[in-house]
Design an enzyme around this catalytic site. Sequence first.
Site, short mmCIF file in Angstrom:
data_model
loop_
_atom_site.label_atom_id
_atom_site.label_comp_id
_atom_site.label_asym_id
_atom_site.label_seq_id
_atom_site.Cartn_x
_atom_site.Cartn_y
_atom_site.Cartn_z
N SER A 288 54.61 62.66 -18.97
CA SER A 288 55.00 63.03 -17.62
C SER A 288 53.87 62.82 -16.63
O SER A 288 54.07 62.36 -15.51
CB SER A 288 55.46 64.49 -17.61
OG SER A 288 55.95 64.85 -16.33
N HIS B 109 46.54 75.12 -10.56
CA HIS B 109 46.18 74.39 -11.78
C HIS B 109 44.73 74.70 -12.18
O HIS B 109 44.19 74.02 -13.06
CB HIS B 109 46.29 72.88 -11.55
CG HIS B 109 47.69 72.35 -11.46
ND1 HIS B 109 48.73 72.85 -12.20
CD2 HIS B 109 48.20 71.32 -10.72
CE1 HIS B 109 49.84 72.17 -11.92
NE2 HIS B 109 49.54 71.25 -11.03
N LYS C 109 52.16 69.12 -14.86
CA LYS C 109 53.34 68.60 -15.57
C LYS C 109 53.74 69.48 -16.75
O LYS C 109 54.19 69.01 -17.78
CB LYS C 109 53.11 67.15 -16.03
CG LYS C 109 52.58 66.21 -14.95
CD LYS C 109 53.35 66.31 -13.64
CE LYS C 109 54.77 65.84 -13.76
NZ LYS C 109 55.51 65.95 -12.46
#
Length: 303
Positions: free
Chosen positions: A140, A110, A55
């Site tokens: 988020s 990630h 995010k």
Amino acid sequence: MATMNQDALDEALKALRLKHKGIYFVPNLTSPEVIDEIEHMEIREDDVFLVTYPKSGTIWTQQILSLIFNEGHRNRKEQIENIERVSWIEYNIYNTDFSSRPSPRLFTSHLPYYLMPKDLKFKMGKIIYVSRNPKDVLVSYYHFYKMNPYLKCTIHWETFINLFISGKVISGSWFDHLMGWYQHKEDFDILFLTYEEMIKDLRSAVLKICIFVGLNLDDEAIDIVVEKATFKNMKHDPLANYTFLSNEVLDKNKGTFLRKGIVGDWKNTMTVAQSEMFDKFYKEKMGDLPIKFMWEINEETTS
């Protein structure tokens, strides 16, 4: 940190069924074997890796990279989803054979620095690391958690704040992720960008990326990249907005993957007390980190 309701904590932690080498991963979409194999991935000199904490502008930067590298995307002659153009290495849901892809290859991850392909530490390939102010990430990410069927939990905001701060969420600690990459920046050929500077001046960010990856696009091409990479256009672009994922992966009845794309939305969710608690923890963890964040769109960048 505030005290968590034990039942809420237990339910949230049940969702974290896949932990490997200190990091939580989305269950069903990867495995320890896949993650271990990434370390031995063969790297080419012109590979480009987009690395983010969740995010933090991941899909946005995927769109930018796809547009920069693919004229067929810019002129709409090719209808290829960004998740295929800029593939995830730990969540390879299409089982793409990376070794057979033509150069230059574009990847997304990630992962923390220590789980990435080891050849990157010889400064082979390039890494673009995009970070975002953690209060907006927190909000988020909370909405993303509610959309994700694999996490199978009904999580409350107060509980999620504590889980996020303690790193008990998918991808682990935001603080450790950013600090780890920054402290080891000399090991990699890496460009650091922030979500907020991209919001403030997208064209400058696109030019920085072009220079970093060694592509010299003319002004017209840059204009097209910037225009097609605005949040408004991306939100309605089926190649970029992840609406192509099934409800088994993301329950679109509970929200949209691309939600607001603004700076400072945390003020609409966090209480004053929560914000002050978060600020204190941030200062303790991040110290004098040189990366500066903008916490509201109408202010200059601050630490």
